[in-house]
Every structure is written in C-alpha cells, then in structure tokens.
Design an enzyme around this catalytic site. Structure first.
Site, PDB file in Angstrom:
ATOM      1  N   THR A  78       0.823  -1.211   0.000  1.00 20.04           N
ATOM      2  CA  THR A  78       0.000   0.000   0.000  1.00 20.04           C
ATOM      3  C   THR A  78       0.855   1.259   0.000  1.00 20.04           C
ATOM      4  OG1 THR A  78      -0.132   0.096   2.426  1.00 20.04           O
ATOM      5  CG2 THR A  78      -1.818  -1.193   1.290  1.00 20.04           C
ATOM      6  N   ASP A  79       0.188   2.351  -0.360  1.00 21.26           N
ATOM      7  CA  ASP A  79       0.851   3.648  -0.301  1.00 21.26           C
ATOM      8  C   ASP A  79       0.602   4.265   1.078  1.00 21.26           C
ATOM      9  OD1 ASP A  79      -1.768   4.674  -0.347  1.00 21.26           O
ATOM     10  OD2 ASP A  79      -1.670   5.200  -2.463  1.00 21.26           O
ATOM     11  N   GLN A  80       0.995   5.509   1.249  1.00 25.14           N
ATOM     12  CA  GLN A  80       0.874   6.177   2.543  1.00 25.14           C
ATOM     13  C   GLN A  80      -0.578   6.324   3.000  1.00 25.14           C
ATOM     14  OE1 GLN A  80       2.886   9.926   2.645  1.00 25.14           O
ATOM     15  NE2 GLN A  80       3.280   9.787   4.831  1.00 25.14           N
ATOM     16  N   VAL A 121      -3.812   2.530   0.537  1.00 32.05           N
ATOM     17  CA  VAL A 121      -4.437   2.032  -0.693  1.00 32.05           C
ATOM     18  C   VAL A 121      -3.430   1.159  -1.443  1.00 32.05           C
ATOM     19  CG1 VAL A 121      -5.401   2.733  -2.933  1.00 32.05           C
ATOM     20  CG2 VAL A 121      -5.961   4.039  -0.868  1.00 32.05           C
TER      21      VAL A 121
END
Length: 137
Positions: free
Chosen positions: A15-17, A20
């Site tokens: 995931t990103d920050q 997601v």
C-alpha cells in the site's frame, strides 16, 4: 467458462501512505490467481516449464472501480474466457471482504516453446485437463 477463487490478504508493504493498494501489486494478485486456477484443474505451471513451455504475459488490462485497502481480504475470481489455442485469455474480478467489486481485469498469455522462443499451440495435455474440468463442472 468455470471460475476459481483465490484469497489474498493485503499486506502493508503493498500500500501507499494512504493505505491504498498500489496498482503494480494487482499484476502479482492476478499471477497468483492464475497459477492457483491451473493447479485446481491439475496443471502445474512449474512442470509445464520443465517440459519446455512457458506462458509470458502478452497483454494486461485493468479497470479500477474502488480501492483495495491495507488488511482487506481480497477474493480474486479467475475465469477462462475460451478454450486456448496459441494464447490463453483470463478474466478476473477482485472483491473485498464485503463482496464489493473493486477491480476487473483481463490477461492474455501466449504459449511459447522455450527451445525456439516462438509461440506454439496449447499443449494437448492442457486441453485434455480443460475438457475434463469443463465437463465435470
């Protein structure tokens, strides 16, 4: 055509920050689901390669409808579009644990003879396994 489902738990590293799933991880999810689909009908991808046939991805398409999030339990539904010839096409639907459709995808893979590095027909034993699978389900 008949479908197979695979479960994947979204890991933090995917995931990103914002929590997601990064789009690049979806190709990995599809590969995992495709290999499980083959295993479910009695075909070992590893054995296929040992016998000189590989299946490189020729094309991949995604429609991202909703985001997958960290810690989601994803269900990847894999469907064979049609009986393969020199290529094999899969359709996918990815759902979260709430049965919300998140992503639709398709992949096209080509049967390649590893000794010539050229496309070849689907191996006969794969077609036989598919016929048994399709007639029993």
């Amino acid at each position: 055509m008949k479908s197979h489902t695979t479960s994947v738990k979204v890991r933090y590293a995917e995931t990103d920050q914002m929590g997601v799933v990064h789009h690049a991880n979806y190709a990995v999810y599809l590969e995992l689901a495709r290999i499980e689909w083959l295993e479910a009908i009695g075909i070992s991808y590893k054995k296929m390669e040992e016998e000189g046939i590989m299946l490189p991805v020729y094309g991949m398409q995604f429609s991202f409808l909703k985001p997958a999030l960290f810690d989601d339990i994803l269900t990847v539904k894999t469907m064979l579009r049609k009986v393969p010839r020199a290529s094999i096409v899969f359709d996918y639907e990815i759902y979260n644990q709430n049965q919300e459709l998140l992503t639709k995808a398709e992949t096209t893979l080509v049967f390649v003879d590893m000794s010539t590095n050229r496309p070849t027909r689907c191996p006969e034993y794969v077609l036989e396994k598919l016929n048994v699978y399709l007639s029993n389900n």
